[in-house]
Every structure is written in structure tokens, then in C-alpha cells.
Design an enzyme around this catalytic site. Structure first.
Site, PDB file in Angstrom:
ATOM      1  N   ASN A  58      47.737  28.820  45.598  1.00 40.90           N
ATOM      2  CA  ASN A  58      48.087  28.604  44.194  1.00 40.90           C
ATOM      3  C   ASN A  58      49.242  29.515  43.813  1.00 40.90           C
ATOM      4  OD1 ASN A  58      46.936  31.235  43.264  1.00 40.90           O
ATOM      5  ND2 ASN A  58      45.022  30.275  43.933  1.00 40.90           N
ATOM      6  N   LYS A  76      27.719  32.598  35.488  1.00 36.60           N
ATOM      7  CA  LYS A  76      27.917  33.549  36.574  1.00 36.60           C
ATOM      8  C   LYS A  76      27.430  34.955  36.235  1.00 36.60           C
ATOM      9  CE  LYS A  76      31.491  30.629  38.438  1.00 36.60           C
ATOM     10  NZ  LYS A  76      32.801  30.467  39.091  1.00 36.60           N
ATOM     11  N   PHE A 103      37.894  36.597  35.391  1.00 30.83           N
ATOM     12  CA  PHE A 103      39.074  36.032  34.733  1.00 30.83           C
ATOM     13  C   PHE A 103      38.939  34.513  34.714  1.00 30.83           C
ATOM     14  CE2 PHE A 103      40.982  40.053  34.599  1.00 30.83           C
ATOM     15  CZ  PHE A 103      42.193  39.973  33.920  1.00 30.83           C
TER      16      PHE A 103
END
Length: 400
Positions: free
Chosen positions: A212, A343, A325
Site C-alpha cells: 500500500n 478489537k 489507527f
């Protein structure tokens, strides 16, 4: 304040005479002071004045290399704990904001990584000119700080805002900066902080991979800021071309699985874990040992999910503060809060990578922080170094 190094940059305005008093006060307060003067500044005051007041070197010429073992403008930039530009004329502000380096002052500023304080001084109409305002806003976004000019009778005869702040005000601003740094250092004193940064690469064959656009700049900025705040920092990074901050322990990985294994090895004894890396969510189901040759048929690559590092950390979390993030292009709050809950995170730092100045590879970032207690805090668009400091200040409050 002993042993703190201040690089005083004096540009060409009538207010340069005040800089001599600033230099003297800083020296008397125990700072080490070196001075850079532009050619124009020397029309108002001499280099000998500053040399006498500071007992330090004064630099005026980019090409005057006094020590053959170093390059002067790089050496000065590395030496400084703080750079003070006073007076900062419209010309110098414009040069710094636009990356122009055509004299000793502007060239050194391009190499500076230390914090910068600018004290503007100019005619009131110049100070309010759109171009000057734009340049100051740009420098503000880079993390530079300003000492507001005063209002009153200017040397040109006008009355208004643009007069250089008084020497005592400038010295107070310098002392306030170092007091703030001292407080910041205490925030993470003796804490262990683990940060992941950069992209990961998932290999197709020996010459091709999926990845990415992450540059790693945000993660590296957090590592640098955490070290500055007194933490023991471990940086686990994917492939980047960035320089590791001084004093930071680094582990280099390539794939998502490698990053997972490295993080899990370090996780148990950390106080704070900030997963800033943009890891690959999918990888090729088959990895070829030799290069796949081009042929006339289409090539279809089957993908499978990679290990979810953040979810694994959330399941194993004990005493750690865990921060994730979320780089999104739409529905920022919805996706960030979903990640926060799913999470088991303490905080999510989300940013809209489709916005100008907040995407991968940029020098700035605009973060929105979501806490597990339902709080939301929007941070302004600032340099990634400043965003890192602001984020860590919020994270430090979660340690209790």
C-alpha cells in the site's frame, strides 16, 4: 537550562537591534548561543556585536567552512535544541515556508529538525498581506511556533501590528518552550512503548508483491516523540526509506506475518502499544518460488486473509494501553468505533486519507481520537511530529 543549544537566526529588519539584547539575555540565562545573520541583517548590526554578547560563533556565509570535518549549515542544524528566528521578516518567512535555500540562514533551516520559534517583524500591511498569512499558516502546519508581534508605532511610521516582540517576551517564550519539553519528557518516563510503522509486503514471486501507499512517517514520528517524552521505545517497521529516530530500538520486517510475530514477542512487557502500521489485509494464497513469466492469458491471483495483528493484541491484552489507527476514506466515525469495540482497544486514531494533507506520504496529518469511554476529540491539521506529540499526550492520560 544549562547545556541547551539555541541557534539564533537574525534577518534583515530594523528590529535586528533587539536581537542583540535577546542574545545577551539567553547567554546570561545559561544557554549556549550561536548566531546566523543574513546579509541584510549586517546592514543594521554587526556580527562582532553578537560574538561579543554570546561568546559564540556567528555565521554569515554559506561557503565559509571553518571546520573541514563538517558542513557548517548541517552541523549547525544538528547542534540546535531550538531555533529562534528573530526578527523573522516577510522575506525569510516566505523562504522557509517554500523551501528556498539561497543563503546561510535559509539553507540551514532546510536541514533543521529541531523545534523552531519565529518572531515576525514587519510593516502592518506586510503582516496582513494574504501571501504572508498563507506562508505563516503553512509553517504553522509544519509545527513551527510563532511569537506574536506587538502593536504600536512602527519604524516606518505606521501604527499597527508588526513590531517585534520585546526581548523579555522572546526569552520568556524560549523558557516556556523548554519547560513544556521538560513536562513532556516526564509523561512517559520509564514507560515501555511499542510502535509499528510503515507498510507490509506480501510476495507473489521473487520480483512482485502487494503493498500500500504507507510511507511510515506517522509511526516514525510517534517513535521519535515517545523517546523525547522519556519512554523506552521499540519500533517494528515494514520496508521504508526513513531514518530511525535516535535512541529507538528497531526491528525490521517485511510481511504481515513477520510483523505479527515480532509484535507478539515484545507485547507482554510493554506499557503502551500503538499499531500505526498499514499492514496488508490479504496475501496471495500461493507464493511462487521463481518469477512467473508473462504469457497471453490473464493471470488470476487468489487471495487469502492475513493474520489480524490488532485483534490478536486485543485478545491478549492485560495491563497494556492499546492504540490502533484507522485510515478511512468514508464513514470515519462509524468504522473507527467499530474497530475500537471489535478489537478491544483503548483508543483509535482515525484519519481520512482522502483529505488533502492527511493521506499517506504527506508531511501533515489530521487525527480524530475515539476512546472506549465514548469520547471523541478532533485534533487540528498539523505536522506529523506535532500530531504524534498530541496523540501521546492523550495516550499518557490512559496509563492510570
Amino acid at each position: 537550562m544549562n547545556n541547551k543549544n539555541i541557534l539564533l537566526c537574525v534577518s534583515g529588519g530594523i528590529a535586528a537591534y533587539k536581537s542583540a539584547t535577546v542574545a545577551s539575555r539567553l547567554y546570561q540565562s545559561g544557554y549556549h548561543v550561536k548566531v546566523i545573520m543574513t546579509e541584510s541583517a549586517q546592514q543594521f548590526i554587526t556580527a562582532l556585536t553578537f560574538q561579543t554578547l554570546t561568546r559564540g560563533d556567528v555565521y554569515t556565509d554559506t561557503f565559509e567552512e571553518r571546520n573541514p570535518e563538517v558542513v557548517s549549515h548541517i552541523d549547525l542544524a544538528d547542534w540546535a535544541d531550538l531555533v529562534l528566528v528573530a526578527p523573522a521578516t516577510a522575506n525569510v518567512i516566505g523562504k522557509i515556508a517554500n523551501g528556498i535555500g539561497d543563503d546561510m540562514l535559509s539553507t540551514t533551516m532546510l536541514a533543521v529538525t529541531a523545534p523552531v520559534l519565529l518572531a515576525p517583524a514587519m510593516n502592518v500591511n506586510m503582516y496582513s498581506h494574504p501571501a504572508v498569512k498563507e506562508n505563516m499558516n503553512k509553517l504553522n502546519s509544519f509545527g513551527f511556533r510563532f511569537i506574536e508581534p506587538g502593536e504600536g508605532l512602527l519604524a516606518c511610521g505606521y501604527v499597527g501590528k508588526g513590531r517585534l516582540a520585546e526581548p523579555d517576551e522572546i526569552v520568556i517564550a524560549v523558557e516556556a518552550f523548554f519547560d513544556e519539553v521538560k513536562e513532556e519528557k516526564l509523561l512517559l518516563h520509564n514507560k515501555k512503548v511499542l510502535i509499528t510503522a510503515g507498510p507490509t509486503r506480501e510476495l507473489v514471486d521473487p520480483v512482485r508483491y502487494f503493498t500500500n501507499f504507507s510511507s511510515g512517517k506517522m509511526g516514525y514520528a510517534i517513535a521519535k516523540a515517545a523517546k523525547k517524552m522519556g519512554a523506552e521505545v521499540t519500533l517494528i517497521t515494514g520496508p521504508t526509506s526513513l531514518e530511525v529516530p535516535s535512541g529507538v530500538t528497531v526491528k525490521r520486517v517485511v510481511s504481515t506475518q513477520e510483523m505479527h510475530d515480532a509484535v507478539m514477542e515484545e507485547f507482554h512487557n510493554q506499557d503502551i502499544v500503538i499499531k500505526c502500521a498499514a499492514v496488508a489485509d490479504y496475501k496471495p494464497a500461493v507464493r511462487y518460488e521463481s518469477k512467473m513469466k508473462k504469457n497471453k492469458q490473464d493471470w488470476h491471483i487468489e487471495m487469502e486473509k492475513t493474520v489480524d495483528i490488532l485483534e490478536s493484541l486485543g485478545q491478549k491484552k492485560e495491563h497494556q494501553v492499546l492504540v490502533g489507527f484507522a485510515a478511512e476514506t468514508n464513514n470515519l466515525e462509524e468504522y473507527a468505533r467499530r474497530k475500537l469495540e471489535k478489537k478491544n482497544l483503548d483508543l483509535v486514531a482515525a484519519n481520512d486519507v482522502s483529505k488533502e494533507g492527511s493521506g499517506f506520504g504527506s508531511e501533515t496529518n489530521e487525527l480524530v481520537l475515539f476512546g472506549k469511554d465514548g469520547t471523541k476529540k478532533v485534533l487540528p491539521l498539523v505536522s506529523k511530529d506535532k500530531a504524534a506529540e498530541m496523540l501521546l499526550t492523550e495516550v499518557s492520560e490512559l496509563l492510570d
